[in-house]
Design an enzyme around this catalytic site. Sequence first.
Site, PDB file in Angstrom:
ATOM      1  N   GLY A  15      -2.257   0.624  -3.481  1.00 49.62           N
ATOM      2  CA  GLY A  15      -1.994  -0.461  -4.416  1.00 49.62           C
ATOM      3  C   GLY A  15      -0.557  -0.304  -4.879  1.00 49.62           C
ATOM      4  O   GLY A  15      -0.149   0.778  -5.314  1.00 49.62           O
ATOM      5  N   ASP A  32       7.537   0.762  -3.067  1.00 52.28           N
ATOM      6  CA  ASP A  32       6.904   1.070  -4.356  1.00 52.28           C
ATOM      7  C   ASP A  32       7.611   2.250  -5.028  1.00 52.28           C
ATOM      8  O   ASP A  32       7.842   2.237  -6.241  1.00 52.28           O
ATOM      9  CB  ASP A  32       5.425   1.409  -4.156  1.00 52.28           C
TER      10      ASP A  32
HETATM   11  O1  RIB Z   1       3.151  -0.919  -0.582  1.00 46.96           O
HETATM   12  C1  RIB Z   1       2.100  -0.220   0.014  1.00 46.96           C
HETATM   13  C2  RIB Z   1       0.785  -0.629  -0.582  1.00 46.96           C
HETATM   14  O2  RIB Z   1       0.543  -1.996  -0.288  1.00 46.96           O
HETATM   15  C3  RIB Z   1      -0.405   0.116  -0.038  1.00 46.96           C
HETATM   16  O3  RIB Z   1      -0.707   1.268  -0.783  1.00 46.96           O
HETATM   17  C4  RIB Z   1      -1.513  -0.932  -0.065  1.00 46.96           C
HETATM   18  O4  RIB Z   1      -2.557  -0.628  -0.916  1.00 46.96           O
HETATM   19  C5  RIB Z   1      -0.833  -2.242  -0.444  1.00 46.96           C
HETATM   20  O5  RIB Z   1      -1.016  -2.543  -1.771  1.00 46.96           O
END
Ligand code: RIB
Length: 281
Positions: free
Chosen positions: A41, A244
């Site tokens: 996520g 992320d």
């Molecule tokens: O950016 C990577 C993430 O995108 C993964 O962990 C997956 O869950 C999606 O949300």
Amino acid sequence: MSAVQVLVVGSVNVDLIMSVDVLPGPGETVTGGRFRQGGGGKGANQAVAAATAGAEALLVGAVGDDVHGREQRAALEAAGVDTMHVLDVAGAPTGVAFVTVAADGANQIAVASGANAHLDPDLAAYAVRALDPARAAVLLGFEVPDAPLLAAGGEAAGRGIPIVLNPAPARPLDDALAALGPVLTPNEQEARALGGAGPLAARTGAPVVVTRGERGAVVVGPGGEETVVPAPALQVVDTTGAGDVFSGVLAAALAARRPLAEAVGAAVQAASRSVTVPGAR
Ligand code: RIB
């Protein structure tokens, strides 16, 4: 001095990860894969990255009242993320992502959002009000609906708290969100899908930081001025979650009121290191 605070409003998923030699094309089956499960996520990954960078990381999110939800909450807490504002949603499954990773580190991801569609805007606003504006940043992501993003973003803007918005996966940028003046962190594809970094920066009146994988990042200012931030050359194992890590570390650096160029440099370094190991965190 107390640690800086990063409040992430975003998604929590369980990642079901298949490593293969080459990504399958449409209608194609590839065999020989190796399977494992991991925490995922984009919001949860960003919160973990902020905590790893030394921030007090808080997540506004939602999981299902199921085994995946309990596992993901426990994993987040073990990583140092405060899950006080993560709801247990009855009757909705925890978000699930199918992640396929190729030998060259490239990936394909399909997400079933489940509980991520059920974030509470009032809770998001409340969580922002509890922050110390002098040492906080708010990080918003597009894997959850606009309503909690607008609620948190509105409170943050009113309190002078820097806002980072990771528009991933890309969807049209709401005018009210753009008006909050967030620092956007799209990758190149997302920047194109949203009309280009220059027009986006003109719309928000704030810099847009475009992540470019092994080529680092480029900062595009509201007047169209560009600054390139290169990345170190490293052996790529898995690019999942690199964006992320970038947004989480950028938010932590902005919460510490570091200048943007310095913050982007720290984010590029952290994201580059993250692709040398498997998994999204
Ligand atoms: O950016 C990577 C993430 O995108 C993964 O962990 C997956 O869950 C999606 O949300």
